[in-house]
Design an enzyme around this catalytic site. Structure first.
Site, PDB file in Angstrom:
ATOM      1  N   HIS A  15       0.831  -1.213   0.000  1.00  0.00           N
ATOM      2  CA  HIS A  15       0.000   0.000   0.000  1.00  0.00           C
ATOM      3  C   HIS A  15       0.863   1.260   0.000  1.00  0.00           C
ATOM      4  O   HIS A  15       0.472   2.279   0.562  1.00  0.00           O
ATOM      5  CB  HIS A  15      -0.988  -0.007   1.176  1.00  0.00           C
ATOM      6  CG  HIS A  15      -2.105  -0.990   0.971  1.00  0.00           C
ATOM      7  ND1 HIS A  15      -3.210  -0.702   0.202  1.00  0.00           N
ATOM      8  CD2 HIS A  15      -2.268  -2.271   1.411  1.00  0.00           C
ATOM      9  CE1 HIS A  15      -4.018  -1.753   0.195  1.00  0.00           C
ATOM     10  NE2 HIS A  15      -3.472  -2.720   0.908  1.00  0.00           N
ATOM     11  N   GLY A  96      -6.572 -15.236  -7.827  1.00  0.00           N
ATOM     12  CA  GLY A  96      -7.331 -14.538  -6.784  1.00  0.00           C
ATOM     13  C   GLY A  96      -6.754 -14.698  -5.394  1.00  0.00           C
ATOM     14  O   GLY A  96      -7.474 -14.585  -4.407  1.00  0.00           O
ATOM     15  N   LEU A  99      -1.208 -13.180  -5.528  1.00  0.00           N
ATOM     16  CA  LEU A  99       0.102 -13.393  -6.152  1.00  0.00           C
ATOM     17  C   LEU A  99       0.100 -12.851  -7.584  1.00  0.00           C
ATOM     18  O   LEU A  99       0.987 -13.126  -8.370  1.00  0.00           O
ATOM     19  CB  LEU A  99       0.499 -14.865  -6.120  1.00  0.00           C
ATOM     20  CG  LEU A  99       0.619 -15.453  -4.703  1.00  0.00           C
ATOM     21  CD1 LEU A  99       0.972 -16.942  -4.762  1.00  0.00           C
ATOM     22  CD2 LEU A  99       1.651 -14.712  -3.872  1.00  0.00           C
ATOM     23  N   SER A 100      -0.934 -12.076  -7.888  1.00  0.00           N
ATOM     24  CA  SER A 100      -0.974 -11.277  -9.101  1.00  0.00           C
ATOM     25  C   SER A 100      -1.171 -12.055 -10.389  1.00  0.00           C
ATOM     26  O   SER A 100      -0.533 -11.782 -11.407  1.00  0.00           O
ATOM     27  CB  SER A 100       0.278 -10.414  -9.187  1.00  0.00           C
ATOM     28  OG  SER A 100      -0.114  -9.132  -9.542  1.00  0.00           O
ATOM     29  N   SER A 102      -3.690 -11.604 -12.094  1.00  0.00           N
ATOM     30  CA  SER A 102      -4.303 -10.622 -13.013  1.00  0.00           C
ATOM     31  C   SER A 102      -3.222  -9.874 -13.790  1.00  0.00           C
ATOM     32  O   SER A 102      -3.320  -9.741 -15.016  1.00  0.00           O
ATOM     33  CB  SER A 102      -5.215  -9.650 -12.262  1.00  0.00           C
ATOM     34  OG  SER A 102      -4.509  -8.916 -11.293  1.00  0.00           O
ATOM     35  N   ASP A 142       2.708  -4.543  -9.207  1.00  0.00           N
ATOM     36  CA  ASP A 142       2.582  -5.894  -9.774  1.00  0.00           C
ATOM     37  C   ASP A 142       3.084  -5.944 -11.211  1.00  0.00           C
ATOM     38  O   ASP A 142       3.894  -6.786 -11.589  1.00  0.00           O
ATOM     39  CB  ASP A 142       1.118  -6.350  -9.757  1.00  0.00           C
ATOM     40  CG  ASP A 142       0.538  -6.397  -8.361  1.00  0.00           C
ATOM     41  OD1 ASP A 142       1.281  -6.121  -7.402  1.00  0.00           O
ATOM     42  OD2 ASP A 142      -0.661  -6.718  -8.230  1.00  0.00           O
TER      43      ASP A 142
END
Ligand code: ADP
Ligand code: MG
Length: 325
Positions: A15, A96, A99-100, A102, A142
Site C-alpha cells: 500500500h 485470486g 500473487l498477481s 491478473s 505488480d
C-alpha cells in the site's frame, strides 16, 4: 508462440505504490503461459484452462467484456491492438490469492499481442488495463515487477520515478508463501484506502516525502493512522534493503514483522486468519520474519527463512520477467 509471465510476491512495502512510495517485490516461479498464433483477422480468441468461457474480443477493442474476458478486452484496448491472436492460457499462479495472476494475465496478453515498448511501458499499459477492467485504482508494483524482474533477484522499485534496483537475495535464505484465502480487491476497501491517502496528502503533502512529525498535523485519527502506515512502511523498505546488504537477516525479519503490524493495525487490511498465520510463522524456528503480502483482505502471507527451515507452504524462487518463448 508462447508468452510467459510470472506471478509476484511482495517481501515488504505494501500500500505504498499508489502514492509513489517504495516496494520490494520479487517475481516467483509460478507462471501464466499463453500458447498462441497470430492472425491477420481482427479478432482475439483465447481459452483459459481455469475458465469455462472463451474470451472473444473483436478488434479494435471497445475495452469492455464479461468475466475474465474484460481483462483481455481492456488490454487490447490499451495497446490498440489491430492484429488478432488465437490461443490457450494455462497458469500455475493460484488465481485470486494475491500473487498477481491478473497482472501476469495482462502482461502475457500484451506480449502475445505484439507489444514492443520498454518494460516500463509494458507495465504502465498493463496497469491501465487493470484499472479499466476492475475499476480498482491499484498501484504499479505488480505489473512493473512482472515486466522487469531478474532471475535470483528481488527488486526495489521507486513507484514515483519507476527506477528499479535489482537485489540478489542472500543464498542462505528461502522465501515461503502460505495461501490463506481467496479474495478480490473489487468491492473491498482498497479504493477507500487510496482515497484516505489522498486526503492525507491534501493535508501534509506527498506521503513519500513526508516525515513522521508531520502526522501531528492530521486530526482525524483514521487518516493519521493510514498516513502513518505509508510513511513508516516507506522507511521500512529502505531499512530492509540496508539489512539485506549487511546480511542482517534477523533485522530484515523484524522489519517484516513491523510491516505486518502496521498493515494490520494502522492500515486495517489484514484479517484474523492472516494475523494468526503470521504469528505462527514468526514463532517457527528458522523464520526470520513473516507478513501479509499484497493488497490484503485475504490472499497470502510470506516468510523469509533460513534455507534449512522446516516451514509449511510453497517455497518460491525469484524468477525472470515476462517474455516471449
Ligand atoms: P490476483 O491477481 O491476486 O490473482 P485478482 O482478483 O486481481 O487476483 O485477479 C483474478 C482475476 O484475473 C480472475 O478472477 C480472472 O478474471 C483473471 N485471471 C487471472 N488469471 C487468469 C487465467 N489464467 N485465466 C483466466 N482468467 C484469469
Ligand atoms: Mg490482481
Amino acid at each position: 508462440m508462447r508468452a510467459v509471465a510470472p506471478g509476484r510476491v511482495n517481501l515488504i512495502g505494501d500500500h505504498t505504490d499508489y502514492t509513489g512510495g517504495l516496494v520490494f517485490p520479487m517475481a516467483i516461479d509460478r507462471f501464466t503461459t499463453i500458447e498462441f498464433e497470430r492472425s491477420h483477422e481482427p479478432l482475439i480468441r483465447l481459452r483459459s484452462h481455469d475458465e469455462p468461457n472463451e474470451a472473444i474480443v473483436q478488434l479494435p477493442s471497445s475495452g469492455e467484456g464479461r468475466g475474465w474476458a474484460r481483462y483481455i478486452a481492456a488490454v487490447a484496448r490499451e495497446c490498440d491492438s489491430k492484429n488478432g491472436i488465437t490461443g490457450e492460457i494455462s497458469t500455475t499462479i493460484p488465481i485470486g490469492s494475491g500473487l498477481s495472476s491478473s497482472a501476469a494475465l495482462e502482461v502475457a496478453t500484451l506480449l502475445a499481442l505484439g507489444f514492443t515498448g520498454s518494460a516500463s511501458e509494458l507495465a504502465q499499459t498493463a496497469r491501465r488495463a487493470e484499472h479499466r477492467a476492475t475499476g480498482v485504482p491499484t498501484g504499479i508494483m505488480d505489473q512493473l515487477c512482472i515486466a522487469s524482474a531478474r532471475e535470483g533477484h528481488a527488486m526495489l522499485i521507486d513507484c514515483a520515478s519507476l527506477a528499479i534496483e535489482h537485489v540478489a537475495l542472500p543464498p542462505e535464505t528461502r522465501v515461503i508463501v502460505q495461501f490463506i484465502a481467496n479474495r478480490t480487491l473489487e468491492g473491498s476497501q482498497y479504493s477507500q484506502r487510496v482515497q484516505q491517502c489522498a486526503v492525507a496528502e491534501n493535508l501534509i503533502g506527498a506521503l513519500r516525502l513526508a516525515n513522521p512529525e508531520s502526522l501531528e498535523k492530521i486530526n482525524d485519527p483514521t487518516i493519521r493512522a493510514r498516513a502513518r502506515h505509508v510513511i513508516t512502511e516507506n522507511q521500512r523498505v529502505r531499512e530492509f534493503l540496508r539489512a539485506l546488504r549487511q546480511n542482517d537477516l534477523h533485522g530484515a525479519g523484524r522489519l517484516m514483522k513491523q510491516s505486518h503490524e502496521s498493515l494490520a493495525v494502522d492500515y486495517e487490511v489484514s484479517t484474523s486468519v492472516m494475523n494468526e498465520a503470521v504469528a505462527k510463522l514468526q514463532k517457527t524456528p528458522g523464520v526470520f520474519g513473516a507478513r501479509m503480502t499484497g493488497g490484503g483482505f485475504g490472499g497470502c502471507v510470506v516468510a523469509l527463512c533460513e534455507s534449512g527451515a522446516k516451514v509449511d507452504g510453497w517455497r518460491v524462487s525469484a524468477a525472470r520477467a515476462a517474455h516471449l518463448a
